[in-house]
Write a protein that holds these residues in place. Sequence first.
Motif, short mmCIF file in Angstrom:
data_model
loop_
_atom_site.label_atom_id
_atom_site.label_comp_id
_atom_site.label_asym_id
_atom_site.label_seq_id
_atom_site.Cartn_x
_atom_site.Cartn_y
_atom_site.Cartn_z
N MET A 49 0.83 -1.20 0.00
CA MET A 49 0.00 0.00 0.00
C MET A 49 0.87 1.25 0.00
O MET A 49 0.61 2.20 -0.76
CB MET A 49 -0.91 0.00 1.22
N ILE A 50 1.88 1.28 0.81
CA ILE A 50 2.76 2.45 0.87
C ILE A 50 3.53 2.58 -0.44
O ILE A 50 3.68 3.68 -0.96
CB ILE A 50 3.68 2.35 2.09
N GLY A 51 3.98 1.48 -0.99
CA GLY A 51 4.68 1.53 -2.27
C GLY A 51 3.80 2.02 -3.39
O GLY A 51 4.24 2.76 -4.27
N ALA A 52 2.53 1.63 -3.37
CA ALA A 52 1.61 2.08 -4.42
C ALA A 52 1.30 3.57 -4.31
O ALA A 52 1.03 4.22 -5.32
CB ALA A 52 0.31 1.27 -4.35
N SER A 53 1.35 4.10 -3.11
CA SER A 53 1.04 5.53 -2.95
C SER A 53 2.20 6.41 -3.38
O SER A 53 2.03 7.60 -3.62
CB SER A 53 0.65 5.83 -1.51
N LEU A 54 3.39 5.85 -3.47
CA LEU A 54 4.56 6.60 -3.95
C LEU A 54 4.75 6.27 -5.43
O LEU A 54 5.25 5.24 -5.79
CB LEU A 54 5.81 6.19 -3.17
N SER A 55 4.31 7.16 -6.27
CA SER A 55 4.36 6.89 -7.70
C SER A 55 5.71 7.25 -8.30
O SER A 55 6.55 7.89 -7.66
CB SER A 55 3.27 7.70 -8.40
N GLY A 56 5.90 6.86 -9.54
CA GLY A 56 7.11 7.21 -10.26
C GLY A 56 7.25 8.71 -10.44
O GLY A 56 8.35 9.25 -10.48
#
Length: 139
Positions: A49-56
């Motif tokens: 979830m945290i990784g998905a909220s940090l986009s490219g």
Amino acid sequence: MQPLHILLLILAYFGVLILISYITGKSANNQTFFKANNSSPWYLVAFGMIGASLSGVTFISVPGWIEGDKMSYMQMVLGYVLGYAVIGLVLLPLYYRLNLTSIYTYLEGRFGRYSYKTGASLLLFSYFLERLELPFDYF
């Protein structure tokens, strides 16, 4: 690269994404999407979830923004770290234990349908206000 090639590349990318989601998601529901049918531990879901909220876009645009903003953005980053720690270490284990998918399902179960609707409406309203980019001295 020509604009037509870029457009075709984007359409092909979305076509592949839709095809993969159609093939892999035939029997999926909300429980599968949010909690992987409880087959994944909470810390793995928190990491995803945290990784998905940090986009490219964050990794591309934020360094230039920080340099131009004279490091005042660093306060927000520290707030994100603290917020993600609370979400990952406090809220997600609680959601798993109570079998919840969001804070709004908790509000509905604990306080009723009106609190669920009020909480969701306040979230949408705050997103709307954020998009207006009003100066801080407006209020």
